[in-house]
Design an enzyme around this catalytic site. Sequence first.
Site, PDB file in Angstrom:
ATOM      1  N   GLU A   1       6.225 -14.677 -30.040  1.00  0.00           N
ATOM      2  CA  GLU A   1       6.914 -14.563 -31.333  1.00  0.00           C
ATOM      3  C   GLU A   1       7.937 -13.440 -31.247  1.00  0.00           C
ATOM      4  O   GLU A   1       7.771 -12.489 -30.475  1.00  0.00           O
ATOM      5  CB  GLU A   1       5.900 -14.264 -32.442  1.00  0.00           C
ATOM      6  CG  GLU A   1       6.508 -14.154 -33.830  1.00  0.00           C
ATOM      7  CD  GLU A   1       5.468 -14.012 -34.935  1.00  0.00           C
ATOM      8  OE1 GLU A   1       5.849 -13.929 -36.110  1.00  0.00           O
ATOM      9  OE2 GLU A   1       4.252 -13.998 -34.613  1.00  0.00           O
TER      10      GLU A   1
ATOM     11  N   GLU B   1       1.374 -21.059 -41.175  1.00  0.00           N
ATOM     12  CA  GLU B   1       0.510 -20.403 -42.166  1.00  0.00           C
ATOM     13  C   GLU B   1       1.072 -20.507 -43.585  1.00  0.00           C
ATOM     14  O   GLU B   1       1.123 -19.512 -44.324  1.00  0.00           O
ATOM     15  CB  GLU B   1       0.267 -18.947 -41.775  1.00  0.00           C
ATOM     16  CG  GLU B   1      -0.521 -18.799 -40.481  1.00  0.00           C
ATOM     17  CD  GLU B   1      -0.874 -17.362 -40.126  1.00  0.00           C
ATOM     18  OE1 GLU B   1      -0.477 -16.440 -40.869  1.00  0.00           O
ATOM     19  OE2 GLU B   1      -1.537 -17.155 -39.091  1.00  0.00           O
TER      20      GLU B   1
ATOM     21  N   GLU C   1      -3.429 -20.150 -32.760  1.00  0.00           N
ATOM     22  CA  GLU C   1      -3.485 -18.683 -32.765  1.00  0.00           C
ATOM     23  C   GLU C   1      -4.948 -18.281 -32.701  1.00  0.00           C
ATOM     24  O   GLU C   1      -5.724 -18.590 -33.613  1.00  0.00           O
ATOM     25  CB  GLU C   1      -2.832 -18.074 -34.012  1.00  0.00           C
ATOM     26  CG  GLU C   1      -1.322 -18.152 -34.030  1.00  0.00           C
ATOM     27  CD  GLU C   1      -0.695 -17.321 -35.149  1.00  0.00           C
ATOM     28  OE1 GLU C   1      -1.265 -16.257 -35.505  1.00  0.00           O
ATOM     29  OE2 GLU C   1       0.352 -17.733 -35.665  1.00  0.00           O
TER      30      GLU C   1
END
Length: 501
Positions: free
Chosen positions: A27, A173, A292
């Site tokens: 990321e 998310e 994740e």
Amino acid sequence: MKQATLHLDASFVLSSVDKRIYGSFIEHLGRAVYEGIYDPGNTLSDEAGLRQDVVKLVRELGVPVVRYPGGNFVSGYRWEDGVGPKSERPVRPELAWNVIETNEFGLNEFAQWAKQADTEVMMAVNLGTRGPEDAKNLLEYTNFKGGTYYSDLRRKHGVEEPHNIKLWCLGNEMDGPWQMGHKTAYEYGRTAAETGRIMKMLDPSIELVACGSSNIDMPTFAYWEDTMLEQCYDQVDYVSLHQYYSNADNKTSDFLAGSVGMDRFISSVTAICDCVKAKKRSNKTINLSFDEWNVWFHSNAADAALERWQKAPHQLEDIYTFEDALLVGSLLITLLRHADRVKVACLAQLVNVIAPIMTSKTGAWRQTIFYPFYYASRYARGEVLNTLVQSPVYDSRYGDAPFLDAVAVKDDEAEALTILAVNKSLDDSLTFTCDLRQFAGYAVTEQIALEHDDLKAVNTEEQPDCVSPRTVRTASISDGRLEVVMEQHSFQMIRLEKVKA
């Protein structure tokens, strides 16, 4: 000494292992990209600024797919900012992590890095501040050969051939109120359905991951999965799961029982997917992308004190202990024990940020969690056997937790059997046995243990091998019965291969 037994049958195959279960994640966060995989001007980098010592370690891990560019970052990301001439790329405040993003590194640079690292790209689209149109444009840019606006724009940017990215995340998310563009379950489900429908109109060969709950403790967990899948079941292929594990209260036995929590999480989401399948009278099965997962808590205090609006600060830089490596080993075993439904998983993240690999300006080294991941990725390929574990248990915050976590994976082509095991006992060794008469002619060819007297031991640049694997010889076969002795709080990889005549 504790006693345990493994029961397995060569014919009772749970599932083949999808290699993408050994994926990871990069990321735009902290030093994952800048000073991690990309460090122009460093003598350790090539002419494109890609750190070659990091590339070597990623290849060593055998990571087949890497999720990019987020994470929370993607929910405010304009992908166009990171392509084209670097001198024309805008510098922007990045709201997910309160930093400055220069956009010096973007999609095409990441695709170039992925080729060097022998991995594939798992791309996320922004469904926070953007939507279906921008996702379609990005897919056209990456996967169309040419002759259209965005594919020709890619070619103008010096990338003649398409990237052919096949795995896509529909946001990140989106149930989380911390997320830019946070949505209700119904709102997200409708957005994911329309985005997925349009993307598959453009490229029917792609696979799509819908956002599940950000973790099992979300107040909307289960309701979220059920509601959003009601809207987008026909368009998506996977549901994501995210979960991080902490030992902030220093209760190691509870911490090591985290694999019980992961097992419960996976089973719950699988059940919800199958419930929606039944309600829709569908023949399609939705699988899982645990994209994740890791240990994350060591850096919390340092991150809370960070000054805002820096460029690539030291964020989420957990320094992992030996006990963290034990839990990572157990979590990998748990993922494999659900390989019939978990087809993709991403250790979050890969470099510097809650990562198995750390860098400085002068080198890169392996954190403790590098090793269980390496032995799973490199050896546990093939078919997962339905491995039944009879083990003594202890009481934990998750309920009964077995002292022994274990899984067996057979590789018929290589005529090999790999057993991964973790002894969670903090004060006692453990012996486990297994009837291997169905594997006549197999012998133990390699036995690796990760052991240390100090559960808090770490690896550093100055002492990179403080916690490192070693060869042991505590496994034996007699009359078709395998016996393995494990030291207290330890991880092992036992490799058996058929002896050639």
